[in-house]
Write an enzyme that holds these catalytic residues in place. Structure first.
Site, PDB file in Angstrom:
ATOM      1  N   ARG A   1      14.098   1.460  14.798  1.00 35.70           N
ATOM      2  CA  ARG A   1      14.511   1.221  13.417  1.00 35.70           C
ATOM      3  C   ARG A   1      15.607   0.164  13.437  1.00 35.70           C
ATOM      4  O   ARG A   1      16.710   0.415  13.909  1.00 35.70           O
ATOM      5  CB  ARG A   1      15.016   2.541  12.828  1.00 35.70           C
ATOM      6  CG  ARG A   1      15.073   2.548  11.340  1.00 35.70           C
ATOM      7  CD  ARG A   1      15.319   3.951  10.821  1.00 35.70           C
ATOM      8  NE  ARG A   1      14.230   4.875  11.116  1.00 35.70           N
ATOM      9  CZ  ARG A   1      14.365   6.192  11.115  1.00 35.70           C
ATOM     10  NH1 ARG A   1      15.522   6.735  10.856  1.00 35.70           N
ATOM     11  NH2 ARG A   1      13.334   6.973  11.370  1.00 35.70           N
TER      12      ARG A   1
ATOM     13  N   ASP B   1       3.507  -0.691  11.400  1.00 34.47           N
ATOM     14  CA  ASP B   1       3.015   0.612  10.961  1.00 34.47           C
ATOM     15  C   ASP B   1       2.345   1.295  12.148  1.00 34.47           C
ATOM     16  O   ASP B   1       1.661   0.638  12.936  1.00 34.47           O
ATOM     17  CB  ASP B   1       1.998   0.442   9.830  1.00 34.47           C
ATOM     18  CG  ASP B   1       1.669   1.784   9.203  1.00 34.47           C
ATOM     19  OD1 ASP B   1       2.348   2.153   8.228  1.00 34.47           O
ATOM     20  OD2 ASP B   1       0.755   2.467   9.695  1.00 34.47           O
TER      21      ASP B   1
ATOM     22  N   ASP C   1       0.788  -1.234   0.000  1.00 38.78           N
ATOM     23  CA  ASP C   1       0.000   0.000   0.000  1.00 38.78           C
ATOM     24  C   ASP C   1       0.819   1.283   0.000  1.00 38.78           C
ATOM     25  O   ASP C   1       0.388   2.304  -0.492  1.00 38.78           O
ATOM     26  CB  ASP C   1      -0.951   0.023   1.219  1.00 38.78           C
ATOM     27  CG  ASP C   1      -0.215  -0.189   2.535  1.00 38.78           C
ATOM     28  OD1 ASP C   1       1.016  -0.307   2.516  1.00 38.78           O
ATOM     29  OD2 ASP C   1      -0.878  -0.245   3.590  1.00 38.78           O
TER      30      ASP C   1
HETATM   31  S1  SF4 Z   1      -1.815   6.620   7.894  1.00 35.85           S
HETATM   32 FE1  SF4 Z   1      -0.223   5.284   7.152  1.00 35.85          FE
HETATM   33  S2  SF4 Z   1      -1.252   3.373   6.611  1.00 35.85           S
HETATM   34 FE2  SF4 Z   1      -2.810   4.954   6.754  1.00 35.85          FE
HETATM   35  S3  SF4 Z   1      -3.096   5.684   4.683  1.00 35.85           S
HETATM   36 FE3  SF4 Z   1      -1.645   7.023   5.715  1.00 35.85          FE
HETATM   37  S4  SF4 Z   1       0.369   6.181   5.216  1.00 35.85           S
HETATM   38 FE4  SF4 Z   1      -1.154   4.608   4.757  1.00 35.85          FE
END
Ligand code: SF4
Length: 755
Positions: A645, A160, A95
Site C-alpha cells: 500500500r 488489482d 468498475d
Molecule cells: S474480484 Fe475484484 S475486480 Fe472482480 S468483480 Fe470482484 S471486486 Fe471486481
C-alpha cells in the site's frame, strides 16, 4: 480501444533469442512460465533469474491496467514523473465504485453523481497521458482486459488482485500496488522475486454440470489459501486444451484465492478462436508464428516432476461440481457431499440470494449455461425461491447476451440485472434484508467469500460455485438440494428434475456492442488539463517531496515506538479511509493509528514532546510538522508486512517523519519507503530497540557519506542528559541512495525528463 499490434510484434521478436539463451544457460527444457519471464527480463538480470525463488529480478512488463479505486494515487504519483505520456500502454477501468442497489440503469446513474469528481479526474488524466479510459458501466477491469488487451506470451501488471485473469489467454498478469504501476508507467523496471512453479496437469474433459470453475474450486481445496504463495501455477495437458479461453480465465482469476503470484495456460486453438472472436485475428496470426514459444516444452509436460516444484493432477472426467465455503474459498465440497456438510455444520439451509457474474464468471459460455438452467424454471413451472442477481462482466458481453435473449430468460424467472461493475463482489451492495442479525446463506459465482466481503454482514454465510450451480440453487432456494440428483416440486405439484446445463462457448452471431464505453486518449495531451477541484475531499494533486538537505539529520523527536506487529494496515488503515485514497493529506489522518505504543500499550496515543500531552499519532505529527521538527518512527520485526500500500510509505513522508528505524522490514514496504525518499534503517543489534526511551532525541549520522553496505550511526540523547549510540544497517543500493538524496524516485525521473 485498439490493441497495440506493433508492441506485440516487438515482444514476439524477442522470443526466439531469449528462449534460446535461457535454454543454453540452464541446459534444460523450459516451462511456459519460464519462457515468458525470460522474454520480459530487463537487461542484465538474466543470470540472476535462473535460480528460482532466490532473488528479486527486474522485469519490463508490456502493459498496465488499473481499476478506479487504486488508479487514483497511482496516477497522482505518475503526474510527478513529468512524462508527456505513459511509457507502456495503460488503461483505467471504472468498475469498483458503483454500488448495486436496484438495477443497472439507476445504480449507474447514482454512481456517476456520487463519484463524479473521481471519474472526471481519471478521464482527464487518462486523456492527457495517453491512457485508455473505460467509463463507468463499460465493465470490470479483468473481463475488459481479456476481451481487448490480453495476448499470449505477454506480461502485464494490474492494480488489482485478480489481474491474473488474463492468464486464460496465456499472459503473465500480476496484481500489484499503485506504486508499482506508477513505476512501470514512468519507465522504471518492475521487480519480482523469481517465482516457484506449480504444474497442474489436467486430463480428461469436462462434461455435464462440471465447469471450469470447478477446476479452481478443486485446486483451492488441494492447495488452500496459502498453497500458491510465491508461485506461478501453470496448467497443461489435454484437459487444459479442451477448456474455453474464458473458462481458463476463470481458473486463473481465482488463482488469487490460493495466494498464487499468477496462473497461466498455454496458447492453443481455443485461445486463437477467442482472439478471432473478439476481433483480434491478427494477434492470433502473430502468435501462431511463434506458437512453440507460447507453450511449455513437450519434455516438460511429459515429465513435469522434473521441471515444476510441485505437480498436481486432476482428471476432468471424474471432477464433480464443487461448492466452496463458507467464509473461505478453500473449504471445498464436491456437490455429492455438500448437503451433508450443510446439515452437519448447521449452516443456514435456506438460500436467500444467489449472485452470478463478476470478473470471474460472466463469459458468454457462463451466461448461456446458466440461462439453460434458468429457462427450465419457466419450462418446468418452477417458482424461483431465492433472490437472483446477474452482474455482466462487460458491456460487450451484456449487449450480446441481451441481443441473444438470455437476459430476458433471467428476468422472466425473477433475476435482476445489475450494472457491468464489481458491485456486490466488493461489498458495494445495498442488500435488502429484513434482519441483518439473522444467520443467513448466499451463494455466488464470484471468487472471494470471506466474512462480510459481499454485504458487510458477519452473519452471512457466503458460498462459491459455478454460475449454473448458483442458478439451480436459486430456483431451489435450499442448500441441501443437489441439482444433479434431486427433484423439485413444481407449481402443479409434480416432481421435476433439472436437465444438464448446455452452453455456447462464443456467440454464433458474433459479439456485438453499441457503445463499449471506451474513451481513447488525446493524440497530443499537452493542452489537456487534469481536473481536480482544489476543494475536493477525495482528490488532491501531489507536490514533489523535498530533497535531502545534504547534512546528517539531527534533533528528531520520537513519534512512536511501535510494539509487535505493525502491518501496512496498522500504518494506513483501510475501510472507511479508502474514500480518501486520492487525497494524501486527508488519508494521512489515519497514519499509524493502528500501531501499539510501546510505552502505554495503547493504539493511537503518543506523547507530544512539545506539550507533554498524549494524543493521536497524526495530530501529534502534524504539530511537529507545524513547528518544523522532524521525527522518527521505531518499529519491531517485519515492519510493514501486508498488502503493498503506497499510502503507508507516503503518509509519514507527507507529514514530516524523517526515518523509520525497525528490527526488520517487510521487503515491499521497505522498497516503497525508499521510492518516496524516506530513510528506512534497521538495528544492527536488535537489542538496541530496548535502548529507545520515550523522550529521546535522535541524530542520524553518516549520511554525508551514505554508501551501499556502509552502516549509519544513530545517536540517542536521553532526557537525563546522557547519550548513547549504536550502528544501524540499510539496504540502499547506489540508485536508491540517489532517490533518497533527490527526495524520491519520481523527482529523479522528472529531472531526467526535463533535461
Ligand atoms: S474480484 Fe475484484 S475486480 Fe472482480 S468483480 Fe470482484 S471486486 Fe471486481
Amino acid at each position: 480501444m485498439a490493441f497495440d499490434l506493433d508492441m506485440i510484434k516487438k515482444v514476439y521478436d524477442r522470443y526466439s533469442t531469449r528462449v534460446a539463451a535461457a535454454r543454453k544457460a540452464t541446459g534444460k527444457h523450459l516451462t511456459l512460465t519460464e519462457k515468458i519471464l525470460y522474454a520480459h527480463l530487463s537487461e542484465g538480470d538474466a543470470q540472476k533469474a535462473f535460480a528460482r525463488g532466490v532473488d528479486y529480478v527486474d522485469f519490463a512488463p508490456d502493459r498496465v491496467a488499473m481499476q478506479d479505486a487504486t488508479a487514483q494515487m497511482a496516477l497522482l504519483q505518475f503526474m510527478q514523473a513529468g512524462r508527456p505520456q505513459v511509457a507502456v500502454p495503460s488503461t483505467v477501468h471504472c468498475d469498483h465504485l458503483i454500488q448495486a442497489k436496484v438495477g443497472a440503469d439507476a445504480d449507474l446513474k447514482t454512481a456517476k453523481d456520487v463519484n463524479m469528481e473521481v471519474y472526471d479526474f481519471l478521464a482527464s488524466v487518462s486523456d492527457k497521458y495517453g491512457i485508455g479510459f473505460w467509463k463507468p458501466g463499460a465493465g470490470i477491469i479483468h473481463q475488459v482486459v481479456l476481451e481487448n488487451y490480453a495476448f499470449p506470451g505477454g506480461m502485464m501488471i494490474g492494480t488489482d488482485s485478480h489481474t491474473p485473469n488474463a492468464g486464460g489467454l496465456g499472459m503473465i498478469a500480476i496484481g500489484v500496488g499503485g506504486a508499482d504501476a506508477c513505476d512501470v508507467m514512468a519507465g522504471l523496471p518492475w521487480e519480482l522475486k523469481f517465482p516457484k512453479l506449480i504444474g497442474v496437469k489436467l486430463t480428461g474433459k469436462l462434461s455435464g454440470w462440471t465447469s471450469a470453475k470447478d477446476v479452481i474450486l478443486k485446486v483451492a481445496g488441494i492447495l488452500t489459501v496459502k498453497g500458491g504463495t510465491g508461485a506461478i501455477v501453470e496448467y497443461f495437458g489435454e484437459g487444459a486444451r479442451s477448456l474455453s479461453a474464458t473458462g481458463k480465465g476463470t481458473i486463473c482469476n481465482m488463482g488469487a484465492e490460493i495466494g498464487a503470484t499468477t496462473s497461466i495456460f498455454g496458447y492453443d486453438e481455443k485461445a486463437a478462436a477467442y482472439l478471432s472472436g473478439t476481433k483480434r485475428a491478427d494477434i492470433a496470426e502473430l502468435a501462431n508464428a511463434i506458437k512453440e514459444h507460447l507453450t511449455g516444452d513437450d519434455e516438460v509436460y511429459a515429465n513435469p516432476e522434473q521441471y515444476f516444484d510441485e505437480v498436481i493432477e486432476i482428471n476432468l472426467d471424474e471432477l464433480e461440481p464443487h461448492v466452496n465455503g463458507p467464509f473461505t474459498p478453500d473449504l471445498a465440497w464436491p456437490i455429492s457431499k455438500f448437503a451433508q456438510a450443510v446439515k452437519e455444520n448447521n449452516w443456514p439451509t435456506k438460500l436467500e440470494v444467489g449472485l452470478i457474474g463478476s470478473c470471474t464468471n460472466s463469459s458468454y459460455e457462463d451466461i448461456t449455461r446458466s440461462a439453460s438452467i434458468a429457462k427450465q424454471a419457466t419450462d418446468k413451472h418452477l417458482t424461483t425461491k431465492a433472490e437472483f442477481t446477474i452482474t455482466p462482466g462487460s458491456e460487450l458481453v451484456r449487449y450480446t447476451v441481451e441481443r441473444d435473449g438470455y437476459l430476458g430468460t433471467f428476468e422472466s424467472m425473477g433475476g435482476v440485472v445489475l450494472a457491468n461493475a464489481c458491485g456486490p463482489c466488493i461489498g458495494q451492495w445495498a442488500r435488502h434484508t429484513d434482519d441483518p442479525t439473522r444467520r443467513n446463506s448466499i451463494i455466488t459465482s464470484f471468487n472471494r467469500n470471506f466474512a462480510k466481503r459481499q454485504d458487510g454482514n458477519p452473519n452471512t454465510h457466503a458460498f462459491v460455485a459455478s454460475p449454473e450451480i448458483v442458478t439451480a440453487f436459486v430456483i431451489a432456494g435450499d442448500l441441501t438440494f443437489n441439482p444433479l440428483t434431486d427433484t423439485l416440486t413444481n407449481d402443479k405439484g409434480e416432481q421435476v428434475k433439472f436437465d444438464e446445463p448446455v452452453g455456447i462457448e462464443m456467440p454464433i452471431k458474433g459479439y456485438a456492442v453499441e457503445d463499449a464505453g471506451y474513451q481513447a486518449p488525446a493524440e497530443d495531451g499537452s493542452q489537456v488539463s487534469v481536473l481536480v477541484d482544489p476543494k475536493s475531499s477525495r482528490l488532491q494533486l501531489l507536490e514533489p517531496f523535498t530533497a535531502w538537505e545534504g547534512t546528517d539529520i539531527t534533533g528528531l523527536k520520537l513519534l512512536i515506538k511501535a510494539k509487535g506487529k505493525c502491518t501496512t494496515d496498522h500504518i494506513s488503515m483501510a475501510g472507511p479511509w479508502l474514500k480518501f485514497r486520492g487525497h494524501l493529506d486527508n488519508i494521512s489522518n489515519n497514519m499509524l493509528i493502528g500501531a501499539i505504543n510501546y510505552f502505554n500499550n495503547t493504539a493511537d496515543s503518543v506523547k507530544n514532546e512539545l506539550t507533554g500531552e498524549y494524543g493521536p499519532v497524526p495530530a501529534t505529527q502534524r504539530d511537529y510538522k507545524a513547528h518544523g521538527i522532524g521525527s522518527i518512527v521505531v518499529g519491531d520485526e517485519n515492519y510493514g508486512e501486508g498488502s503493498s500500500r503506497e499510502h503507508a510509505a507516503m503518509e509519514p513522508r507527507h507529514l514530516g517523519v524523517r526515518a523509520i528505524l525497525v528490527k526488520s522490514f517487510a521487503r515491499i514496504h521497505e522498497t516503497n519507503l525508499k521510492k518516496q525518499g524516506m530513510l528506512g534503517i534497521t538495528f544492527a543489534d536488535s537489542n538496541d530497540y530496548d535502548k529507545i526511551q520515550e523522550d529521546d532525541i535522535f541524530d542520524i549520522v553518516g549520511l554525508t557519506s551514505f554508501t551501499p553496505d556502509k552502516q549509519l550511526t544513530v545517536v540517542l540523547h536521553h532526557k537525563d542528559g546522557s547519550q548513547e549510540s549504536f550502528q544501524v544497517n540499510h539496504t540502499y543500493n547506489a540508485q536508491q541512495i540517489e532517490w533518497f538524496k533527490a527526495g524520491g524516485a519520481l523527482n529523479i525521473i522528472r529531472r531526467q525528463m526535463a533535461s
